[in-house]
Design a protein around this motif. Structure first.
Motif, PDB file in Angstrom:
ATOM      1  N   SER A 218      39.303 -18.326  14.086  1.00 28.17           N
ATOM      2  CA  SER A 218      40.044 -17.213  14.703  1.00 28.17           C
ATOM      3  C   SER A 218      39.544 -16.926  16.119  1.00 28.17           C
ATOM      4  O   SER A 218      40.334 -16.630  17.005  1.00 28.17           O
ATOM      5  N   HIS A 219      38.207 -16.986  16.337  1.00 30.17           N
ATOM      6  CA  HIS A 219      37.645 -16.827  17.685  1.00 30.17           C
ATOM      7  C   HIS A 219      36.185 -17.242  17.680  1.00 30.17           C
ATOM      8  O   HIS A 219      35.617 -17.523  16.626  1.00 30.17           O
ATOM      9  N   CYS A 220      35.571 -17.250  18.861  1.00 28.54           N
ATOM     10  CA  CYS A 220      34.278 -17.929  19.019  1.00 28.54           C
ATOM     11  C   CYS A 220      33.058 -17.020  18.950  1.00 28.54           C
ATOM     12  O   CYS A 220      32.013 -17.368  19.508  1.00 28.54           O
TER      13      CYS A 220
ATOM     14  N   GLY B 233      41.787 -11.989  11.727  1.00 27.85           N
ATOM     15  CA  GLY B 233      40.555 -12.241  12.474  1.00 27.85           C
ATOM     16  C   GLY B 233      40.039 -10.887  12.958  1.00 27.85           C
ATOM     17  O   GLY B 233      40.318  -9.860  12.329  1.00 27.85           O
ATOM     18  N   ASP B 234      39.306 -10.850  14.062  1.00 29.02           N
ATOM     19  CA  ASP B 234      38.977  -9.565  14.692  1.00 29.02           C
ATOM     20  C   ASP B 234      40.142  -9.222  15.605  1.00 29.02           C
ATOM     21  O   ASP B 234      40.594 -10.064  16.373  1.00 29.02           O
ATOM     22  N   VAL B 235      40.624  -7.987  15.517  1.00 28.20           N
ATOM     23  CA  VAL B 235      41.846  -7.640  16.241  1.00 28.20           C
ATOM     24  C   VAL B 235      41.651  -6.352  17.031  1.00 28.20           C
ATOM     25  O   VAL B 235      40.885  -5.470  16.634  1.00 28.20           O
TER      26      VAL B 235
ATOM     27  N   HIS C 178      29.850 -15.656  16.821  1.00 31.46           N
ATOM     28  CA  HIS C 178      29.047 -16.345  15.805  1.00 31.46           C
ATOM     29  C   HIS C 178      29.449 -15.993  14.381  1.00 31.46           C
ATOM     30  O   HIS C 178      29.398 -16.840  13.498  1.00 31.46           O
ATOM     31  N   ASP C 179      29.810 -14.738  14.162  1.00 35.14           N
ATOM     32  CA  ASP C 179      30.123 -14.365  12.777  1.00 35.14           C
ATOM     33  C   ASP C 179      31.455 -14.967  12.320  1.00 35.14           C
ATOM     34  O   ASP C 179      31.850 -14.802  11.170  1.00 35.14           O
ATOM     35  N   HIS C 180      32.127 -15.722  13.218  1.00 38.09           N
ATOM     36  CA  HIS C 180      33.386 -16.391  12.856  1.00 38.09           C
ATOM     37  C   HIS C 180      33.325 -17.914  13.002  1.00 38.09           C
ATOM     38  O   HIS C 180      34.126 -18.612  12.387  1.00 38.09           O
ATOM     39  N   CYS C 181      32.407 -18.424  13.859  1.00 43.06           N
ATOM     40  CA  CYS C 181      32.368 -19.881  14.038  1.00 43.06           C
ATOM     41  C   CYS C 181      30.963 -20.474  13.984  1.00 43.06           C
ATOM     42  O   CYS C 181      30.793 -21.680  14.094  1.00 43.06           O
TER      43      CYS C 181
HETATM   44 ZN   LIG Z   1      33.720 -10.290  13.743  1.00 42.80          ZN
END
Ligand SMILES: [Zn+2]
Ligand SMILES: [Zn+2]
Length: 457
Positions: free
Chosen positions: A59-61, A182-184, A63-66
């Protein structure tokens, strides 16, 4: 459709959702838990080890997502990795930096498992990464020789307004559809315009709930908050104080720099050099270079051209006198050994300096402790340092890159799915959203899966 929550914690933790549709599997996000160490920070990949994951969508870069993407690929070696074009330019930098951080932590804190992956591994895996335009619909199902004409499931990318490259991900297959926010952010930031989820339809919604427990003050306006920040920076610099704005390298740094650049153009701030960190510089460069590939409120603003940015090297830190200087520097949580941590140690005891926070800081981090500390009262800042006393000015500004909780509700009500899965929030945040949503949509199926739990939706 089946959805498995792979976040190892019952908190914001590490974002990772396994989605099964018609026998096909896709992993949405491959994050790491910022509050955990070693393999405890990883999503529960081992619990789904026998699953043939065909694609990983990021969803985006952050750390808690990738942050665990290379580890996910160790578990799911057949998967291809899809993301937006801007994320494609960011992701390898983020992962290489993460190797450096893990190596340092191995030495300093003796975490034997670190690094969880290596520089060479990232280079060797990078051929699997693909970047797509916003709105693009990508088929990801692997070819089925027994059923060669069966339609493939798809994933599409929708501008999420959170950080450069951030996307809500829509997974569709036949009559099944799922949307993962994702985070929005549903309000404009300085550079990044609000999310554009117009026209998205889905039966199942996975909703982030970061600000579910955060009340939005009545009459709150982000523009006023930004003006207050600029006024505090100006006041500090006018009295020859050092002004420290601790920020995350990706997103916060550029949004704050954007606000400062605009203030300097208006004449609200005097032009002067701004000290940033090495990683902040790299991401600022990418913001300047690829901002035309994402929705952008200031397409003509080039941060490197508009500002005199000076990279502060670690070995210069001791020699530099903070007085009259402006630091927009990592890390946002002021973790030990970061530039923001070292500067805070020197600046906090001195009355005239100013430390200005612009986003969230977890309570157990050095930044969280500094924010909670009363002026003039010694407190434990971090493990490696003794007691610190804050005598300097300290202010907190709400320049969040996450949707306000009322906006999350409005979006869920507008989308009107069959089921909502609440994630990426602390338990009290998810509970607030659940109670409010239930009041507005009594027939909605609202779910809060525990770590490792699989739901049929
Ligand atoms: Zn997040
Ligand atoms: Zn994020």
């Amino acid at each position: 459709m089946r959805v498995t929550n792979l976040n190892p914690a019952d908190t914001i933790g590490a974002s990772a959702w396994l989605v099964e549709t018609g026998g096909h599997h896709i992993l949405l996000d491959a994050g790491t838990h910022p509050g955990e160490e070693g393999s405890a920070a990883l999503p529960l990949y081992s619990s789904v080890a026998d699953v043939d994951v065909e694609a990983i969508a990021i969803s985006h870069c952050h750390h808690d997502h990738c942050g665990s993407l290379p580890v996910a690929l160790q578990h799911f070696p057949r998967a291809r990795v899809v993301m937006t074009e801007p994320s494609y330019f960011l992701v390898e930098r983020v992962l290489h930096n993460s190797v450096n951080v893990m190596k340092r932590q191995r030495e300093e804190r003796g975490i034997a498992e670190y690094p969880l992956y290596h520089h060479r591994e990232i280079d060797e895996l990078s051929y699997l990464f693909q970047g797509f335009r916003y709105g693009h619909v990508e088929p990801w199902g692997s070819f089925d020789s027994e059923n060669p004409t069966a339609p493939s499931p798809t994933v599409s990318f929708h501008h999420a307004g959170h950080v450069l490259g951030s996307a809500g991900l829509r997974v569709a297959h036949g009559r099944e559809s799922l949307f993962f926010t994702g985070d929005v952010c549903f309000h404009d930031q300085t550079l990044t315009p609000k999310a554009d989820f117009e026209g998205v339809q889905a039966d199942v919604l996975i909703l982030e709930t970061t600000r579910g427990a955060t009340e939005t003050p009545s009459g709150f306006s982000r523009d006023d908050e930004a003006k207050r920040l600029i006024a505090a920076i100006r006041a500090g610099l006018e009295r020859r104080a050092g002004v420290l704005v601790p920020v995350f390298a990706l997103g916060r740094t550029q949004e704050v720099l954007g606000e400062i650049a605009l203030a300097m153009q208006r004449g609200d701030l005097k032009r002067q050099p701004i000290y940033i960190g090495g990683l902040g510089r790299v991401f600022t460069e990418i913001y300047d270079l690829v901002s035309n590939r994402a929705p952008n409120r200031r397409p003509d603003l080039n941060l490197h051209e508009a500002l005199d940015l000076q990279v502060l090297e670690r070995n210069e830190l001791e020699k530099i006198k903070p007085d009259g200087r402006l630091f927009v520097i990592t890390a946002g949580m002021m973790s030990e050994h970061t530039l923001a941590h070292e500067l805070a140690l020197r600046m906090a005891p001195v009355e005239k300096h100013a430390i200005l926070f612009v986003g969230y800081a977890a309570p157990e981090t050095p930044a969280g402790k500094l924010r909670a500390a009363a002026r003039g009262k010694p407190f434990q800042f971090s493990n490696s340092d003794g007691a610190l006393t804050r005598n300097c000015e300290m202010q907190i500004f709400d320049l969040s890159a996450h949707a306000y909780r009322e906006e999350l509700l409005d979006f869920a009500v507008h989308l009107n799915p069959r089921s909502v899965i609440l994630g990426h929030g602390e338990p009290d945040a998810r509970d607030w959203i659940e109670v409010e949503l239930r009041a507005r949509l009594p027939r909605l199926n609202i779910l809060q899966p525990m770590p490792g739990e699989t739901l049929s939706v």
